[in-house]
Design an enzyme around this catalytic site. Structure first.
Site, short mmCIF file in Angstrom:
data_model
loop_
_atom_site.label_atom_id
_atom_site.label_comp_id
_atom_site.label_asym_id
_atom_site.label_seq_id
_atom_site.Cartn_x
_atom_site.Cartn_y
_atom_site.Cartn_z
N CYS A 330 0.84 -1.20 0.00
CA CYS A 330 0.00 0.00 0.00
C CYS A 330 0.88 1.26 0.00
O CYS A 330 1.55 1.53 -0.98
CB CYS A 330 -0.97 -0.04 1.18
SG CYS A 330 -2.39 1.07 0.97
N HIS A 427 -3.58 -5.67 1.18
CA HIS A 427 -3.36 -5.96 2.60
C HIS A 427 -3.87 -7.36 2.90
O HIS A 427 -4.79 -7.87 2.27
CB HIS A 427 -4.14 -4.97 3.48
CG HIS A 427 -3.59 -3.60 3.49
ND1 HIS A 427 -2.41 -3.27 4.12
CD2 HIS A 427 -4.07 -2.44 2.96
CE1 HIS A 427 -2.19 -1.97 3.99
NE2 HIS A 427 -3.17 -1.45 3.28
#
Length: 481
Positions: A330, A427
């Site tokens: 991310c 994630h």
């Protein structure tokens, strides 16, 4: 349709874990139970099935209840973006970004959302176990409060106060809280319990009786330290510690100042062949690290500056020259590129920050936020990967021609020409056991073959056993109204 609230005599006293354990204990007694936290402040967020976000601790508590996490379980989520400001998420969706000083002006309109979410949970479950935030002893914050006593009184929920004996001064924590509370707030407290005791619990008998005598509150027990706590996701970035293993292949993770969604690391840290090292500010990246992880961040450009201030950019270049592997997740993925541009000033002052240049990609921040659970296929192995995305920004560039994964046939992430630098927005990717084993094999590590999800379930069961053995759970649940 009953409820009970767990408040702390201070921050980080173990409220989140206690609520998870009580939720599991209540579920085992045949109750339909749900967790609720009116307000959470955390950059460790979970994506709900309906595309919202809540605190990761409430997602774990939902798992303890056997429920899918929903936004009503944490209607107000504050995500710090700087030392003085935070993003305000209401019932799963971003409302605004505000300075701490101005947040009080929003509180009157937020109480309605809090009570609305709470009442929906109460209407569909036998029991709602509520977790407070911080401490009710912070009476300077009482005006407009809906995180502790303001909520308890508005919703008429009885409170149990938790003290943390591990940090010392637990008698003062509890007796002092009663001393500073408004009498009407203090009347909401039905009892107390002591958490995180190490050693012979009977040595605290005199102190326990003193608290009962001074406060007039009923004690519900002293809970010894739970040794398996490290197997459950940490609520706060301050709780992140290097993994319990002292031997094995070193995987290093940079502890960024605005680190987010750091439970990505949990499945790796649980592997016996891995020694997870959290690199703290001021520390160098270990030269023996096989893999360095750049985790998620709530402020990518801010943490790029922070990373450089620690000298980690120099360490990373040396690590890559030695043939080491790098994974950016991310915000960490965005940092690995050539640049991160924020023309609208979404995460801070508008501008462009040079990236680390380890991936041939560039990122532009955009107002739209991607919040979704994701099923993907790892491009290299064809193995299934499940996770979630929670980010702003679009990332493009030549290294995207070597994607990390495919989502509905479309490329996700990027890999360098050497194959040793990887970036991805996914994630939770290491929760997939087969993929984790294949990834670790590429680092020369043999995975344990254990199911991470089963390990979390086993730990929740052990936590409920621990609580049942040392606390008066029947008495606690009987308080609910």
């Amino acid at each position: 349709m009953t409820s009970l609230m767990i408040q702390g005599a201070g921050s980080n006293v173990g409220k989140s874990m206690l609520v998870a354990g009580l939720c599991r204990a209540a579920r085992r007694r045949g109750l339909s139970v749900a967790p609720f936290k009116p307000q959470n402040m955390s950059n460790n967020a979970a994506v709900t099935a309906d595309g919202g976000e809540i605190g990761r601790a409430q997602a774990l508590q939902a798992l303890a209840c056997g429920l899918e996490p929903i936004t009503d379980m944490n209607p107000i989520l504050l995500k710090p973006e700087s030392d003085v400001g935070a993003q305000v998420v209401v019932q799963g969706k971003r409302l605004t970004t505000t300075r701490a000083r101005d947040y009080a002006k929003l509180k009157p309109q937020l109480m309605g959302a809090v009570l609305e979410s709470f009442n929906r949970l109460k209407a569909t479950h036998d029991l709602v176990i509520v977790e407070g935030a911080g401490s009710p002893a912070e009476v300077n914050l009482r005006a407009g409060d809906f995180a502790n006593m303001g909520f308890a009184r508005a919703a008429d929920v009885p409170v149990v106060l938790v003290g943390d004996i591990d940090r010392g001064g637990v008698i003062a924590q509890i007796v002092g809280t009663q001393a500073v509370l408004d009498p009407s707030d203090a009347e909401m407290i039905s009892g107390f319990l002591i958490n995180k005791f190490r050693g012979d619990v009977t040595l605290f008998d005199d102190g326990y009786r003193l608290i009962e005598s001074r406060t007039g509150w009923r004690g519900f027990g002293t809970l010894p330290w739970f040794p398996l706590a490290h197997k459950l996701p940490a609520e706060d970035a301050l709780d992140i510690a290097s993994g319990p293993a002292t031997e094995g292949t070193v995987i290093a993770c940079l502890t960024l100042s605005r680190i987010a969604n750091f439970d990505d690391l949990d499945p790796l840290a649980a592997e016996p062949g891995v020694r997870m090292v959290m690199v703290k500010p001021g520390q160098p990246i270990p030269a023996e690290a096989r893999l360095v992880i750049l985790p998620g961040s709530k402020s990518t450009r801010g943490d790029l500056a922070f990373l450089r201030d620690q000298g980690w950019d120099v360490d990373l270049l040396a690590h890559v020259r030695r043939g080491g592997h790098v994974l950016g997740i991310c915000g960490g993925y965005q940092m690995l590129g050539r640049s991160v541009a924020d023309p609208e000033g979404i995460e801070g002052p508008a501008g462009t920050t040079p990236g680390l240049g380890l991936l041939d990609v560039e990122t532009v921040m955009t107002p739209d936020k991607r919040l979704t659970r994701t099923k993907a296929t790892h491009a290299g192995s064809g193995l299934a990967v499940e996770g979630y995305e929670i980010h702003i920004g679009r990332t493009e560039g030549a290294d995207r021609a070597r994607p990390f994964a495919l989502i509905d046939g479309q490329p996700e992430g990027a890999i360098s020409a050497s194959g040793k630098v990887i970036g991805s927005y996914l994630h939770g990717l290491f929760g997939a056991d087969d993929f984790r084993a294949a990834f670790l094999s590429g680092l020369g590590v043999t995975a344990s073959g254990q199911s991470h999800a089963a390990g979390v379930e086993d730990t929740l069961e052990a936590l409920a056993d621990h609580i049942e053995a040392h606390l008066d759970v029947t008495g606690l649940l009987s308080l609910a109204r």
